[in-house]
Design a protein around this motif. Structure first.
Motif, PDB file in Angstrom:
ATOM      1  N   LYS A 152       0.579  -0.807  -0.004  1.00 15.71           N
ATOM      2  CA  LYS A 152      -0.134  -0.043  -0.063  1.00 15.71           C
ATOM      3  C   LYS A 152       1.017   1.482  -0.036  1.00 15.71           C
ATOM      4  N   ARG A 153       1.777   1.076   0.988  1.00 14.56           N
ATOM      5  CA  ARG A 153       2.901   2.603   0.753  1.00 14.56           C
ATOM      6  C   ARG A 153       3.446   2.891  -0.363  1.00 14.56           C
ATOM      7  N   LEU A 154       3.612   1.827  -1.252  1.00 18.23           N
ATOM      8  CA  LEU A 154       4.483   1.462  -2.629  1.00 18.23           C
ATOM      9  C   LEU A 154       3.215   2.274  -3.298  1.00 18.23           C
ATOM     10  N   ARG A 155       2.073   1.455  -3.451  1.00 14.58           N
ATOM     11  CA  ARG A 155       1.217   2.213  -4.371  1.00 14.58           C
ATOM     12  C   ARG A 155       0.740   3.687  -3.840  1.00 14.58           C
ATOM     13  N   ILE A 156       0.473   4.072  -2.648  1.00 11.20           N
ATOM     14  CA  ILE A 156      -0.529   5.520  -2.298  1.00 11.20           C
ATOM     15  C   ILE A 156       1.077   6.034  -2.270  1.00 11.20           C
ATOM     16  N   GLU A 157       2.068   6.298  -0.771  1.00  9.88           N
ATOM     17  CA  GLU A 157       3.037   6.985  -1.038  1.00  9.88           C
ATOM     18  C   GLU A 157       3.642   7.344  -2.122  1.00  9.88           C
ATOM     19  N   ASP A 158       4.053   6.077  -2.598  1.00  8.60           N
ATOM     20  CA  ASP A 158       5.683   6.924  -4.398  1.00  8.60           C
ATOM     21  C   ASP A 158       4.642   5.986  -5.169  1.00  8.60           C
ATOM     22  N   GLY A 159       3.075   6.550  -5.186  1.00  8.10           N
ATOM     23  CA  GLY A 159       2.263   6.809  -7.059  1.00  8.10           C
ATOM     24  C   GLY A 159       3.529   4.951  -7.617  1.00  8.10           C
ATOM     25  N   MET A 160       2.968   3.891  -7.054  1.00  7.53           N
ATOM     26  CA  MET A 160       3.660   3.266  -8.142  1.00  7.53           C
ATOM     27  C   MET A 160       2.461   2.851  -8.704  1.00  7.53           C
ATOM     28  N   SER A 161       2.601   2.172 -10.190  1.00  3.94           N
ATOM     29  CA  SER A 161       2.006   0.540 -10.690  1.00  3.94           C
ATOM     30  C   SER A 161       1.604  -0.024  -9.791  1.00  3.94           C
ATOM     31  N   GLN A 162       0.737  -0.920  -9.974  1.00  6.78           N
ATOM     32  CA  GLN A 162       0.603  -2.157  -9.263  1.00  6.78           C
ATOM     33  C   GLN A 162       1.602  -2.684 -10.079  1.00  6.78           C
ATOM     34  N   GLY A 163       2.237  -3.238 -11.334  1.00  9.10           N
ATOM     35  CA  GLY A 163       3.378  -3.466 -11.604  1.00  9.10           C
ATOM     36  C   GLY A 163       4.365  -3.385 -10.783  1.00  9.10           C
ATOM     37  N   ASP A 164       4.627  -2.181 -10.901  1.00  5.18           N
ATOM     38  CA  ASP A 164       6.195  -1.654 -10.431  1.00  5.18           C
ATOM     39  C   ASP A 164       6.182  -2.376  -8.919  1.00  5.18           C
ATOM     40  N   ALA A 165       4.855  -1.965  -7.661  1.00  8.70           N
ATOM     41  CA  ALA A 165       5.104  -2.180  -6.697  1.00  8.70           C
ATOM     42  C   ALA A 165       5.702  -4.046  -5.974  1.00  8.70           C
ATOM     43  N   GLN A 166       4.623  -4.562  -7.731  1.00 10.17           N
ATOM     44  CA  GLN A 166       5.363  -5.326  -7.555  1.00 10.17           C
ATOM     45  C   GLN A 166       6.359  -6.481  -7.771  1.00 10.17           C
ATOM     46  N   LYS A 167       6.927  -5.488  -8.421  1.00 11.88           N
ATOM     47  CA  LYS A 167       8.336  -5.996  -9.257  1.00 11.88           C
ATOM     48  C   LYS A 167       9.508  -5.403  -7.701  1.00 11.88           C
ATOM     49  N   MET A 168       9.251  -3.917  -7.248  1.00 12.61           N
ATOM     50  CA  MET A 168       9.754  -3.841  -6.009  1.00 12.61           C
ATOM     51  C   MET A 168       9.557  -4.598  -5.240  1.00 12.61           C
ATOM     52  N   MET A 169       8.613  -5.476  -4.653  1.00  7.97           N
ATOM     53  CA  MET A 169       8.718  -6.521  -3.975  1.00  7.97           C
ATOM     54  C   MET A 169       9.011  -7.551  -4.219  1.00  7.97           C
ATOM     55  N   GLY A 170       9.618  -7.932  -5.147  1.00  8.03           N
ATOM     56  CA  GLY A 170      10.321  -9.176  -5.866  1.00  8.03           C
ATOM     57  C   GLY A 170      11.881  -9.368  -5.060  1.00  8.03           C
ATOM     58  N   LYS A 171      11.903  -8.253  -4.350  1.00  9.89           N
ATOM     59  CA  LYS A 171      13.599  -8.292  -3.788  1.00  9.89           C
ATOM     60  C   LYS A 171      13.075  -8.858  -2.115  1.00  9.89           C
ATOM     61  N   ILE A 172      11.966  -9.369  -2.316  1.00  9.62           N
ATOM     62  CA  ILE A 172      12.056  -9.683  -1.018  1.00  9.62           C
ATOM     63  C   ILE A 172      11.586 -10.745  -0.741  1.00  9.62           C
ATOM     64  N   SER A 173      12.584 -12.049  -0.603  1.00 11.48           N
ATOM     65  CA  SER A 173      12.338 -13.768  -0.222  1.00 11.48           C
ATOM     66  C   SER A 173      11.650 -13.896   1.074  1.00 11.48           C
ATOM     67  N   VAL A 174      10.172 -14.720   1.424  1.00 11.57           N
ATOM     68  CA  VAL A 174       9.441 -15.193   2.159  1.00 11.57           C
ATOM     69  C   VAL A 174      10.021 -16.431   2.233  1.00 11.57           C
ATOM     70  N   GLU A 175       9.870 -17.240   3.320  1.00 12.74           N
ATOM     71  CA  GLU A 175       9.467 -18.593   3.828  1.00 12.74           C
ATOM     72  C   GLU A 175       8.680 -18.399   5.665  1.00 12.74           C
ATOM     73  N   THR A 176       7.881 -19.481   5.533  1.00 14.57           N
ATOM     74  CA  THR A 176       6.487 -19.360   6.599  1.00 14.57           C
ATOM     75  C   THR A 176       6.650 -21.087   6.773  1.00 14.57           C
ATOM     76  N   PHE A 177       6.446 -20.897   8.032  1.00 15.87           N
ATOM     77  CA  PHE A 177       6.126 -22.302   8.244  1.00 15.87           C
ATOM     78  C   PHE A 177       5.415 -21.923   9.812  1.00 15.87           C
ATOM     79  N   GLY A 178       4.039 -23.627   9.244  1.00 20.64           N
ATOM     80  CA  GLY A 178       3.072 -23.456   9.606  1.00 20.64           C
ATOM     81  C   GLY A 178       2.117 -22.201  11.037  1.00 20.64           C
ATOM     82  N   ALA A 179       2.644 -21.705   9.597  1.00 15.46           N
ATOM     83  CA  ALA A 179       1.490 -20.139   9.653  1.00 15.46           C
ATOM     84  C   ALA A 179       0.225 -20.035   9.428  1.00 15.46           C
ATOM     85  N   ALA A 180      -0.424 -18.845  10.369  1.00 16.83           N
ATOM     86  CA  ALA A 180      -1.671 -19.266  10.105  1.00 16.83           C
ATOM     87  C   ALA A 180      -2.179 -18.232   9.397  1.00 16.83           C
ATOM     88  N   ALA A 181      -1.680 -17.257   8.108  1.00 14.53           N
ATOM     89  CA  ALA A 181      -2.535 -16.188   6.600  1.00 14.53           C
ATOM     90  C   ALA A 181      -2.939 -17.028   6.290  1.00 14.53           C
TER      91      ALA A 181
END
Length: 321
Positions: free
Chosen positions: A211-240
């Motif tokens: 939301k911050r990338l889209r609203i504060e930085d004015g990024m498009s959906q594609g650009d925001a998701q590309k920026m978030m591609g810098k994040i690698s996530v591992e979850t274990f028994g997650a409740a989400a």
């Protein structure tokens, strides 16, 4: 007065009377609409107050239950949302990651990769510090914790409900969201690991970053998701049950673990369950390790870390054993 004048006067009187009737009707409709509006607003406030009252009741009840049954750990609250580094030291949420002495592997004091770890419920700061060492030894990386403080089992479960609804303030969510945002905006990659409620916290924080990338930085959906591609996530028994698109995900789910099976991504592949979404391109590793006590099947170090493989290998779908 001649007939023509009398006719005009009659028409004028009728028009005047009609106008008054219409005005009165309009006023009545306006008053009715205003009353409905006020009723709706009041009803909305009442519903809002009821929800807030329910949350307060749950929170107070959870604290009372925790106190009665002895699972309360109120002292841990002072560490909520803080970073945890080497030796169990804590640091304020505004501390740059570069200034936090990380936990390092016992056989490698100078690793190059850094992993952030968010713990699950009923985990004290010292217990998380122990997990940080296990992660470092298993992954070969330096590890820094973001602490999700415990106030006792009952209170922690109540907070999970609020995290599920993306409602209320959770310091661990704020610290993680700010850290992820600042790191990727600075051009740095981030590796995140999370267990149990930590997965809920991560899902919520990742949504905030998007939301911050889209609203504060004015990024498009594609650009925001590309920026978030810098994040690698591992979850274990997650409740989400849902994660935003963009990051690279690997999710571990023990089918014998009631937490992810009931409240997370479930015991089957998410393509068969439209109610869940592990994030675009996510890899979900389902395995089965039953225990006589189902809660034991939820163990982070005793169960999930034993099934973890290096992230890139997991992304290729090669989990092995």
């Amino acid at each position: 007065m001649n007939p023509i004048q009398r006719g005009r006067q009659l028409i004028s009187n009728v028009a005047s009377g009609t106008g008054k009737v219409l005005n009165k009707a309009q006023d009545a409709v306006s008053d009715a609409a205003g009353a409905v509006k006020n009723t709706v607003v009041a009803g909305g406030r009442a519903v809002g107050n009821a929800v807030d009252g329910f949350e307060n009741t749950v929170a107070k009840g959870a604290q009372a239950v925790g106190g009665v049954f002895g699972f309360g750990n109120q002292p841990d609250r002072v560490h909520d949302g803080k970073f945890v580094g080497a030796g169990g030291q804590t640091f304020s949420p505004d501390t740059p990651l570069s200034q936090i002495p990380a936990v390092t592997p016992r056989n490698n004091p100078n690793p190059t990769q850094t992993i952030l770890y968010v713990n699950g419920i009923n985990t004290s700061k010292d217990a998380q510090a122990s997990s940080l060492q296990s992660i470092a030894d298993t992954s070969g990386a330096r590890v820094i914790g973001i602490h999700n403080a415990t106030e006792g089992m009952a209170a922690d479960l109540a907070q999970c409900v609020k995290d599920k609804l993306d409602k209320g303030h959770n310091p661990a969510v704020d610290t993680l969201a700010d850290t992820l945002y600042n790191e990727i905006k600075s051009g740095r990659d981030v590796h995140l690991m999370a267990h149990s409620q930590g997965g809920l916290i991560s899902s919520r924080a990742l949504g905030d970053v998007y939301k911050r990338l889209r609203i504060e930085d004015g990024m498009s959906q594609g650009d925001a998701q590309k920026m978030m591609g810098k994040i690698s996530v591992e979850t274990f028994g997650a409740a989400a049950m849902h994660y935003p698109d963009g990051p690279k995900y690997v999710h571990y789910v023990n089918r014998a673990d009631p937490v992810p099976s009931l409240f997370g991504l479930g015991p089957v592949a998410d393509k068969w369950n439209p109610a869940v979404d592990g994030g675009k391109g996510s890899k979900v590793h389902h395995f089965t390790e039953p225990h006589l006590n189902p809660i034991a099947a939820h163990g982070f170090e005793s169960v999930y870390l034993q099934h973890r493989v290096p992230f890139d290998q997991a992304r290729e779908g090669n989990f092995g054993r």
